[in-house]
Design a protein around this motif. Structure first.
Motif, PDB file in Angstrom:
ATOM      1  N   ALA A   1     -35.733   4.333   7.619  1.00  0.00           N
ATOM      2  CA  ALA A   1     -34.657   4.247   6.634  1.00  0.00           C
ATOM      3  C   ALA A   1     -33.360   4.684   7.288  1.00  0.00           C
ATOM      4  O   ALA A   1     -33.234   5.840   7.704  1.00  0.00           O
ATOM      5  N   ASP A   2     -32.436   3.754   7.405  1.00  0.00           N
ATOM      6  CA  ASP A   2     -31.135   4.040   8.015  1.00  0.00           C
ATOM      7  C   ASP A   2     -31.292   4.709   9.378  1.00  0.00           C
ATOM      8  O   ASP A   2     -30.601   5.672   9.712  1.00  0.00           O
ATOM      9  N   GLY A   3     -32.264   4.206  10.160  1.00  0.00           N
ATOM     10  CA  GLY A   3     -32.461   4.695  11.513  1.00  0.00           C
ATOM     11  C   GLY A   3     -33.357   5.904  11.650  1.00  0.00           C
ATOM     12  O   GLY A   3     -33.650   6.328  12.768  1.00  0.00           O
ATOM     13  N   GLU A   4     -33.817   6.469  10.534  1.00  0.00           N
ATOM     14  CA  GLU A   4     -34.681   7.646  10.572  1.00  0.00           C
ATOM     15  C   GLU A   4     -36.082   7.289  10.086  1.00  0.00           C
ATOM     16  O   GLU A   4     -36.246   6.587   9.089  1.00  0.00           O
ATOM     17  N   CYS A   5     -37.103   7.784  10.772  1.00  0.00           N
ATOM     18  CA  CYS A   5     -38.481   7.557  10.357  1.00  0.00           C
ATOM     19  C   CYS A   5     -38.802   8.502   9.197  1.00  0.00           C
ATOM     20  O   CYS A   5     -38.811   9.721   9.368  1.00  0.00           O
ATOM     21  N   VAL A   6     -39.050   7.936   8.018  1.00  0.00           N
ATOM     22  CA  VAL A   6     -39.289   8.749   6.827  1.00  0.00           C
ATOM     23  C   VAL A   6     -40.771   8.831   6.470  1.00  0.00           C
ATOM     24  O   VAL A   6     -41.158   9.636   5.620  1.00  0.00           O
ATOM     25  N   ALA A   7     -41.593   8.008   7.098  1.00  0.00           N
ATOM     26  CA  ALA A   7     -43.033   8.059   6.847  1.00  0.00           C
ATOM     27  C   ALA A   7     -43.748   7.334   7.978  1.00  0.00           C
ATOM     28  O   ALA A   7     -43.246   6.329   8.494  1.00  0.00           O
ATOM     29  N   ALA A   8     -44.914   7.837   8.353  1.00  0.00           N
ATOM     30  CA  ALA A   8     -45.680   7.196   9.420  1.00  0.00           C
ATOM     31  C   ALA A   8     -47.138   7.632   9.325  1.00  0.00           C
ATOM     32  O   ALA A   8     -47.432   8.770   8.954  1.00  0.00           O
TER      33      ALA A   8
ATOM     34  N   ILE B   1     -50.300   0.484   4.795  1.00  0.00           N
ATOM     35  CA  ILE B   1     -48.913   0.090   4.530  1.00  0.00           C
ATOM     36  C   ILE B   1     -48.469   0.617   3.159  1.00  0.00           C
ATOM     37  O   ILE B   1     -47.373   1.182   3.018  1.00  0.00           O
ATOM     38  N   ALA B   2     -49.322   0.449   2.153  1.00  0.00           N
ATOM     39  CA  ALA B   2     -48.987   0.929   0.811  1.00  0.00           C
ATOM     40  C   ALA B   2     -48.812   2.449   0.801  1.00  0.00           C
ATOM     41  O   ALA B   2     -47.885   2.975   0.163  1.00  0.00           O
ATOM     42  N   GLU B   3     -49.678   3.164   1.512  1.00  0.00           N
ATOM     43  CA  GLU B   3     -49.571   4.624   1.595  1.00  0.00           C
ATOM     44  C   GLU B   3     -48.274   5.052   2.283  1.00  0.00           C
ATOM     45  O   GLU B   3     -47.628   6.031   1.887  1.00  0.00           O
ATOM     46  N   THR B   4     -47.885   4.314   3.305  1.00  0.00           N
ATOM     47  CA  THR B   4     -46.651   4.635   4.032  1.00  0.00           C
ATOM     48  C   THR B   4     -45.436   4.445   3.144  1.00  0.00           C
ATOM     49  O   THR B   4     -44.511   5.273   3.137  1.00  0.00           O
ATOM     50  N   LEU B   5     -45.419   3.352   2.391  1.00  0.00           N
ATOM     51  CA  LEU B   5     -44.303   3.116   1.470  1.00  0.00           C
ATOM     52  C   LEU B   5     -44.242   4.218   0.409  1.00  0.00           C
ATOM     53  O   LEU B   5     -43.159   4.737   0.102  1.00  0.00           O
ATOM     54  N   THR B   6     -45.389   4.589  -0.120  1.00  0.00           N
ATOM     55  CA  THR B   6     -45.416   5.650  -1.131  1.00  0.00           C
ATOM     56  C   THR B   6     -44.901   6.971  -0.560  1.00  0.00           C
ATOM     57  O   THR B   6     -44.099   7.670  -1.187  1.00  0.00           O
ATOM     58  N   GLU B   7     -45.352   7.288   0.650  1.00  0.00           N
ATOM     59  CA  GLU B   7     -44.897   8.520   1.299  1.00  0.00           C
ATOM     60  C   GLU B   7     -43.387   8.508   1.521  1.00  0.00           C
ATOM     61  O   GLU B   7     -42.718   9.547   1.419  1.00  0.00           O
ATOM     62  N   GLY B   8     -42.853   7.327   1.804  1.00  0.00           N
ATOM     63  CA  GLY B   8     -41.413   7.210   2.041  1.00  0.00           C
ATOM     64  C   GLY B   8     -40.606   6.993   0.773  1.00  0.00           C
ATOM     65  O   GLY B   8     -39.381   6.792   0.846  1.00  0.00           O
ATOM     66  N   GLY B   9     -41.262   7.004  -0.390  1.00  0.00           N
ATOM     67  CA  GLY B   9     -40.557   6.842  -1.659  1.00  0.00           C
ATOM     68  C   GLY B   9     -40.004   5.453  -1.866  1.00  0.00           C
ATOM     69  O   GLY B   9     -38.955   5.277  -2.498  1.00  0.00           O
TER      70      GLY B   9
END
Length: 218
Positions: free
Chosen positions: A23-30, A47-55
């Motif tokens: 997100a905007d150059g920063e890793c927010v979930a992995a 993939i779904a878990e990563t999106l959830t973790e990243g809001g």
């Protein structure tokens, strides 16, 4: 929702399944999981878990980055197909990224990316090396000594024997594969990239069956 642009990266080209959300150059979930099998069942839930973790949700994505190989045939096909399908359904671009390039991302100086291809061979590519070395599947013994130079770093699952051959250093990659893929995709997604395509670099290991085909009785 995380700030824009929002880039999803993932890879299953080797014995792993990994995802990252940028997100905007920063890793927010992995998420990274070692696995020799099961990527087919694990990729989409991961993939779904990563999106959830990243809001975030699928509809928030601006682009997708995917590892296109070289590496495992089945894993490459899985990721590329998933990326193309998601990109089409979401009407966003998908960017194919070589794992060899991803390994070398943000590592200074001369780098030789090396992926173990078994039987004394590696997939390799040079970056900022003394002699040009394009991506290739090669026997380790045939890697030219012209690549040997002070400060050369070998990165990847095939790095150790190559480093021994060239009297070079072994170094870790700066990013996990999916995070590197997402960062490279973030630089290219607005340039109308072509749809991702597998980078196999060798013929399939599968061979025709040795048994004769069944007789068809009319």
């Amino acid at each position: 929702m995380p700030p824009k642009p929002l880039i999803l990266g993932f890879d299953t080209s080797d014995a792993h399944c990994c995802t990252a959300l940028l997100a905007d150059g920063e890793c927010v979930a992995a998420i990274y999981e070692d696995m020799t099998r099961g990527q087919v069942e694990r990729l989409m839930p991961m993939i779904a878990e990563t999106l959830t973790e990243g809001g975030a949700e699928f509809r928030d994505l601006d682009a997708i980055g995917v590892g296109v190989g070289p590496g495992n045939f089945t894993g490459i096909r899985l990721s590329v197909s998933a990326a193309r399908g998601l990109a089409m359904s979401l009407s966003i671009p998908a960017v194919g990224v070589s794992i060899l390039e991803a390994l070398a991302l943000h590592t200074p100086g001369p780098v030789l990316s090396c992926i173990d291809a078994r039987r004394g061979r590696v997939y390799a590519q040079g970056f900022r090396t003394a002699a040009p070395f394009d991506a290739a599947l090669t026997d380790i013994a045939e890697i030219p000594q012209a690549l040997s130079q002070q400060g050369l770093r070998c990165i990847g699952t095939g790095a150790a024997p190559v480093a021994d051959h060239l009297n070079a250093q072994v170094a870790p990659s700066h990013f996990a594969p999916a995070a590197a893929i997402a960062r490279i995709a973030a630089e290219r997604w607005q340039d109308a990239p072509a749809a991702p395509a597998p980078l196999y670099m060798r013929a399939a290991d599968a061979a025709p069956a040795s048994d004769p085909p069944p007789e068809i009785i009319p």
